[in-house]
Design a protein around this motif. Sequence first.
Motif, PDB file in Angstrom:
ATOM      1  N   VAL A 135       0.832  -1.202   0.000  1.00  0.00           N
ATOM      2  CA  VAL A 135       0.000   0.000   0.000  1.00  0.00           C
ATOM      3  C   VAL A 135       0.870   1.256   0.000  1.00  0.00           C
ATOM      4  CG1 VAL A 135      -1.563   1.338   1.481  1.00  0.00           C
ATOM      5  CG2 VAL A 135      -2.069  -1.056   0.962  1.00  0.00           C
ATOM      6  N   MET A 136       1.893   1.279   0.840  1.00  0.00           N
ATOM      7  CA  MET A 136       2.798   2.438   0.865  1.00  0.00           C
ATOM      8  C   MET A 136       3.489   2.597  -0.492  1.00  0.00           C
ATOM      9  SD  MET A 136       2.640   3.985   3.856  1.00  0.00           S
ATOM     10  CE  MET A 136       4.177   4.794   4.293  1.00  0.00           C
ATOM     11  N   HIS A 137       3.845   1.489  -1.117  1.00  0.00           N
ATOM     12  CA  HIS A 137       4.491   1.514  -2.434  1.00  0.00           C
ATOM     13  C   HIS A 137       3.556   2.141  -3.474  1.00  0.00           C
ATOM     14  CE1 HIS A 137       7.182  -0.050  -5.633  1.00  0.00           C
ATOM     15  NE2 HIS A 137       6.049  -0.170  -6.312  1.00  0.00           N
ATOM     16  N   GLU A 138       2.336   1.624  -3.558  1.00  0.00           N
ATOM     17  CA  GLU A 138       1.413   2.130  -4.580  1.00  0.00           C
ATOM     18  C   GLU A 138       1.013   3.578  -4.306  1.00  0.00           C
ATOM     19  OE1 GLU A 138       1.178   0.668  -7.340  1.00  0.00           O
ATOM     20  OE2 GLU A 138       1.995  -1.256  -6.699  1.00  0.00           O
ATOM     21  N   LEU A 139       0.836   3.940  -3.044  1.00  0.00           N
ATOM     22  CA  LEU A 139       0.535   5.344  -2.735  1.00  0.00           C
ATOM     23  C   LEU A 139       1.730   6.237  -3.061  1.00  0.00           C
ATOM     24  CD1 LEU A 139      -1.552   5.031   0.544  1.00  0.00           C
ATOM     25  CD2 LEU A 139      -2.356   5.724  -1.731  1.00  0.00           C
ATOM     26  N   GLY A 140       2.926   5.709  -2.920  1.00  0.00           N
ATOM     27  CA  GLY A 140       4.108   6.454  -3.355  1.00  0.00           C
ATOM     28  C   GLY A 140       4.016   6.785  -4.834  1.00  0.00           C
ATOM     29  N   HIS A 141       3.610   5.806  -5.644  1.00  0.00           N
ATOM     30  CA  HIS A 141       3.414   6.061  -7.080  1.00  0.00           C
ATOM     31  C   HIS A 141       2.316   7.094  -7.304  1.00  0.00           C
ATOM     32  CE1 HIS A 141       6.199   3.135  -8.530  1.00  0.00           C
ATOM     33  NE2 HIS A 141       5.485   2.062  -8.206  1.00  0.00           N
ATOM     34  N   VAL A 142       1.210   6.946  -6.578  1.00  0.00           N
ATOM     35  CA  VAL A 142       0.095   7.888  -6.716  1.00  0.00           C
ATOM     36  C   VAL A 142       0.582   9.316  -6.488  1.00  0.00           C
ATOM     37  CG1 VAL A 142      -2.038   8.679  -5.590  1.00  0.00           C
ATOM     38  CG2 VAL A 142      -1.769   6.267  -6.198  1.00  0.00           C
ATOM     39  N   GLY A 146       8.770   7.235  -8.292  1.00  0.00           N
ATOM     40  CA  GLY A 146       9.090   6.110  -9.162  1.00  0.00           C
ATOM     41  C   GLY A 146       9.710   4.996  -8.339  1.00  0.00           C
ATOM     42  N   HIS A 147      10.181   3.962  -9.024  1.00  0.00           N
ATOM     43  CA  HIS A 147      10.858   2.879  -8.323  1.00  0.00           C
ATOM     44  C   HIS A 147      12.224   3.341  -7.844  1.00  0.00           C
ATOM     45  CE1 HIS A 147       8.075  -0.127 -10.438  1.00  0.00           C
ATOM     46  NE2 HIS A 147       7.723  -0.027  -9.176  1.00  0.00           N
ATOM     47  N   CYS A 148      12.644   2.787  -6.728  1.00  0.00           N
ATOM     48  CA  CYS A 148      13.899   3.166  -6.083  1.00  0.00           C
ATOM     49  C   CYS A 148      14.884   2.001  -6.175  1.00  0.00           C
ATOM     50  CB  CYS A 148      13.622   3.509  -4.618  1.00  0.00           C
ATOM     51  SG  CYS A 148      15.086   3.985  -3.673  1.00  0.00           S
ATOM     52  N   PRO A 149      16.163   2.286  -6.432  1.00  0.00           N
ATOM     53  CA  PRO A 149      17.151   1.205  -6.505  1.00  0.00           C
ATOM     54  C   PRO A 149      17.525   0.615  -5.137  1.00  0.00           C
ATOM     55  CG  PRO A 149      18.221   3.327  -6.834  1.00  0.00           C
ATOM     56  CD  PRO A 149      16.738   3.585  -6.774  1.00  0.00           C
ATOM     57  N   TRP A 169       8.768  -0.927   5.259  1.00  0.00           N
ATOM     58  CA  TRP A 169       7.473  -0.305   4.980  1.00  0.00           C
ATOM     59  C   TRP A 169       7.646   1.192   4.728  1.00  0.00           C
ATOM     60  CZ3 TRP A 169       6.162   3.809   7.875  1.00  0.00           C
ATOM     61  CH2 TRP A 169       6.788   3.943   9.112  1.00  0.00           C
ATOM     62  N   MET A 170       8.848   1.696   4.962  1.00  0.00           N
ATOM     63  CA  MET A 170       9.100   3.137   4.918  1.00  0.00           C
ATOM     64  C   MET A 170       9.880   3.524   3.668  1.00  0.00           C
ATOM     65  SD  MET A 170       8.439   5.838   6.356  1.00  0.00           S
ATOM     66  CE  MET A 170       8.938   7.517   6.469  1.00  0.00           C
ATOM     67  N   TYR A 171       9.741   4.786   3.302  1.00  0.00           N
ATOM     68  CA  TYR A 171      10.491   5.354   2.192  1.00  0.00           C
ATOM     69  C   TYR A 171      11.919   5.644   2.647  1.00  0.00           C
ATOM     70  CZ  TYR A 171       5.695   6.126   0.693  1.00  0.00           C
ATOM     71  OH  TYR A 171       4.386   5.940   0.368  1.00  0.00           O
ATOM     72  N   CYS A 172      12.878   5.452   1.753  1.00  0.00           N
ATOM     73  CA  CYS A 172      14.247   5.848   2.072  1.00  0.00           C
ATOM     74  C   CYS A 172      14.272   7.375   2.192  1.00  0.00           C
ATOM     75  CB  CYS A 172      15.224   5.355   1.004  1.00  0.00           C
ATOM     76  SG  CYS A 172      15.065   6.184  -0.600  1.00  0.00           S
ATOM     77  N   GLU A 173      15.369   7.907   2.668  1.00  0.00           N
ATOM     78  CA  GLU A 173      15.475   9.354   2.887  1.00  0.00           C
ATOM     79  C   GLU A 173      15.199  10.150   1.610  1.00  0.00           C
ATOM     80  OE1 GLU A 173      18.993  12.290   4.312  1.00  0.00           O
ATOM     81  OE2 GLU A 173      18.757  10.440   5.482  1.00  0.00           O
ATOM     82  N   SER A 174      15.750   9.688   0.502  1.00  0.00           N
ATOM     83  CA  SER A 174      15.573  10.387  -0.774  1.00  0.00           C
ATOM     84  C   SER A 174      14.112  10.356  -1.230  1.00  0.00           C
ATOM     85  CB  SER A 174      16.478   9.756  -1.833  1.00  0.00           C
ATOM     86  OG  SER A 174      16.238  10.324  -3.092  1.00  0.00           O
TER      87      SER A 174
END
Length: 188
Positions: A135-142, A146-149, A169-174
Amino acid sequence: MMGNDSYSSNRGSSRDVLSFLQNFLGGFYAKYGIEVKLVGGLSLSKFYYAFDAERNQFLARHFLPVLSYIKKDFNARAALGIVNVDIYEPGFNFIFGLAHPGLKVAVVSLYRLYPEFYGNPPDRKLLKERALKEVMHELGHVFGLGHCPNPKCVMHFSNSIIDTDIKSWMYCESCLRKLEKNLARSHV
């Protein structure tokens, strides 16, 4: 956030997962002024045309326009649908979720997130963790990511459940900086 529990299986209800996601997302997005609401289920009978009998899967993109209408009906910044069916997109055997940043909608499937799918015993905690990551991934796209390496970032592409289990479950700093910038800039 739309939930769908109309898929009957021996996996039980996903209501506890939906409640967990609503509470978590509500807390996470509150700091950005975004309220998270759980609205009633949507019958899969409305998506009969999206079902591919040969694959025994639903074409994910067909959920997105309906979610867009729901988003408009609720005057929401975004809409997320959570389904308990297997979904795919052409070129993929399956997908865990799909987002449309332009429409500000996404769908996530719990179907392959259940440990039982892989022959393991039921584990509601693991199911909730996996659901949160997707869910966090798809909301990130929303919200424009984009995808992160970084394989630990929630925005890393999950090619398999192993990738989902490895990432946080969390976004990296960038990615978090980009997300915050996008949320501050866009008042969808």
